[in-house]
Design a protein around this motif. Structure first.
Motif, PDB file in Angstrom:
ATOM      1  N   THR A 124      70.712  -4.684  70.906  1.00  0.00           N
ATOM      2  CA  THR A 124      69.045  -4.051  71.829  1.00  0.00           C
ATOM      3  C   THR A 124      68.190  -4.993  71.340  1.00  0.00           C
ATOM      4  O   THR A 124      68.476  -5.718  70.212  1.00  0.00           O
ATOM      5  N   PRO A 125      67.536  -5.961  72.670  1.00  0.00           N
ATOM      6  CA  PRO A 125      66.238  -7.069  71.728  1.00  0.00           C
ATOM      7  C   PRO A 125      66.197  -6.245  70.989  1.00  0.00           C
ATOM      8  O   PRO A 125      65.067  -5.022  70.548  1.00  0.00           O
ATOM      9  N   PRO A 126      64.858  -7.075  69.632  1.00  0.00           N
ATOM     10  CA  PRO A 126      64.445  -6.558  68.400  1.00  0.00           C
ATOM     11  C   PRO A 126      63.198  -5.619  68.933  1.00  0.00           C
ATOM     12  O   PRO A 126      62.397  -4.919  68.734  1.00  0.00           O
ATOM     13  N   ASP A 127      62.319  -7.016  70.457  1.00  0.00           N
ATOM     14  CA  ASP A 127      60.919  -5.732  70.813  1.00  0.00           C
ATOM     15  C   ASP A 127      61.342  -4.835  71.888  1.00  0.00           C
ATOM     16  O   ASP A 127      60.098  -4.617  71.995  1.00  0.00           O
ATOM     17  N   GLU A 130      59.315  -1.618  70.651  1.00  0.00           N
ATOM     18  CA  GLU A 130      57.712  -2.161  70.404  1.00  0.00           C
ATOM     19  C   GLU A 130      57.216  -2.649  71.938  1.00  0.00           C
ATOM     20  O   GLU A 130      55.741  -2.937  71.790  1.00  0.00           O
ATOM     21  N   ARG A 134      53.243  -4.210  72.079  1.00  0.00           N
ATOM     22  CA  ARG A 134      52.622  -5.700  71.761  1.00  0.00           C
ATOM     23  C   ARG A 134      51.898  -5.942  73.365  1.00  0.00           C
ATOM     24  O   ARG A 134      51.478  -6.920  72.934  1.00  0.00           O
ATOM     25  N   VAL A 168      70.432  -2.724  67.145  1.00  0.00           N
ATOM     26  CA  VAL A 168      68.765  -4.037  67.235  1.00  0.00           C
ATOM     27  C   VAL A 168      69.092  -5.349  66.774  1.00  0.00           C
ATOM     28  O   VAL A 168      70.175  -5.168  65.812  1.00  0.00           O
ATOM     29  N   ASN A 169      69.129  -6.043  67.428  1.00  0.00           N
ATOM     30  CA  ASN A 169      69.506  -7.434  66.810  1.00  0.00           C
ATOM     31  C   ASN A 169      67.942  -7.865  66.274  1.00  0.00           C
ATOM     32  O   ASN A 169      67.791  -9.715  66.865  1.00  0.00           O
ATOM     33  N   ASP A 170      67.487  -7.688  65.418  1.00  0.00           N
ATOM     34  CA  ASP A 170      66.366  -8.206  64.787  1.00  0.00           C
ATOM     35  C   ASP A 170      67.124  -9.561  64.351  1.00  0.00           C
ATOM     36  O   ASP A 170      66.227 -10.436  64.221  1.00  0.00           O
ATOM     37  N   GLU A 171      68.708  -9.359  63.249  1.00  0.00           N
ATOM     38  CA  GLU A 171      68.700 -11.133  62.520  1.00  0.00           C
ATOM     39  C   GLU A 171      69.938 -10.762  62.592  1.00  0.00           C
ATOM     40  O   GLU A 171      70.656  -9.958  62.678  1.00  0.00           O
ATOM     41  N   ASN A 174      72.296  -8.990  60.187  1.00  0.00           N
ATOM     42  CA  ASN A 174      71.399  -7.470  59.890  1.00  0.00           C
ATOM     43  C   ASN A 174      72.020  -6.505  60.976  1.00  0.00           C
ATOM     44  O   ASN A 174      73.179  -5.695  60.683  1.00  0.00           O
ATOM     45  N   ALA A 175      72.906  -7.061  62.151  1.00  0.00           N
ATOM     46  CA  ALA A 175      73.181  -6.926  62.804  1.00  0.00           C
ATOM     47  C   ALA A 175      74.444  -6.692  63.297  1.00  0.00           C
ATOM     48  O   ALA A 175      75.734  -5.812  62.963  1.00  0.00           O
TER      49      ALA A 175
END
Lengths: 203, 203
Positions: A124-127, A130, A134, A168-171, A174-175
């Motif tokens: 999933t996109p990181p945002d 949120e 946002r 979540v693919n934030d970094e 991490n993913a």
């Protein structure tokens, strides 16, 4: 511990970074994933190798595979077929190695039907979670833009419902780490290991 | 990401080392598990504290809790009741923290009925999968001893079928690490996170 390898399907909305995460997973020297090479009817681009980047086949060959039920999933984009040949995937799983597929959501749903015991991971996109905050915080978008973004989010969340895990693919690192933990845990699931135990007691 | 905490049930055959693994998990300073204190009618031993080692209650109080459907699971051993009060578990889950239960297999099956969305982990002895080989290699046991050991193994494998995960307790730190990976992955499961996403898009 499991005898047969596990099929891992990495998917998610377009632009989420599936390819980059897959690449990072394959570059991890501590892991041994077999990446399933796709088959396509499009012409090789300069530098692309048959059997590495794609299996390059003719339209007739591809349609023959479809007719033989030989494709785990496939789709047509811009006059060309793209898909995953079942043969290589099954050979690798039978040899005890895990297979990683990185595919579009439509393809993933086809795989789910053919391989219900695969592990289906939605990137999933990181945002996404949120997004509303946002947009509201920024307060500069017109209503049409807001509606469009929220509709896209709703579509992505609808897709997610068909998967086992949401990552979540934030970094990228991490993913990758989350996905590797999922894979290790899935190997400990009772339905994946129980047959070996039963065999030991002679059942 | 999940709002509600997750119930983690650690169980396994007697003598497998459930208590030691639980202790090691609680001592891990990087984790925040809430350990569910059991309730019992037995008298405190010297040094045992009410609310820390057990909730010490009278037989009447315990039976009142049972009558009120207030016990997540309970059993009677040697004239004393032992069990898990539902109230504390639910309060902690509602506050968003994970709860760790370390209980016998009979109790775990009662919890499964009350909390089907818990994570049920079966700790297995390290030699279970190698038992037959080990017995044969040694070649010194009489048939009655072999039969008894194999029957015990068969019973343990039968228990395992009711769990989500099988974790081999070969070395305590390894077992703890496996369990922690399972917990992290389970937190990424779509059914546990999807409601938050749906709330965000107003569904």
């Amino acid at each position: 511990m499991s005898n047969r390898g596990m099929l891992i399907v990495l998917s998610g909305p377009s632009g989420v970074g599936k390819g980059t995460v897959r690449q990072a997973m394959l570059e991890d020297e501590f892991r041994d994933f077999h990446y399933s090479v796709s088959m396509t009817t499009r012409k090789p681009r300069p530098g692309e190798q048959d059997g590495v980047d794609y299996y390059f086949v003719s339209r007739e060959e591809f349609e023959q595979e479809i007719a033989n039920d030989g494709m785990l999933e496939y789709a047509q984009y811009v006059d060309n077929y793209y898909g995953t040949p079942m043969k290589y995937v099954n050979q690798t799983l039978d040899s005890g190695r895990d297979v990683l597929l990185e595919i579009e959501v439509q393809g993933a749903m086809q795989v789910r039907e053919n391989c219900p015991d695969g592990v289906f991971i939605f990137l999933t996109p990181p945002d996404l979670l949120e997004l509303r905050n946002r947009i509201q915080r920024r307060g500069t978008d017109d209503q049409a833009t807001i509606d469009k973004r929220m509709q896209k989010a709703a579509d992505e969340i609808k897709m997610m419902e068909n998967y086992d895990y949401a990552v979540v693919n934030d970094e990228i690192p991490n993913a990758v780490q989350r996905i590797e933990k999922i894979i290790e845990s899935e190997h400990l699931r009772v339905p994946r290991v129980i047959d070996q135990y039963k065999k030991m007691i002679g059942e």
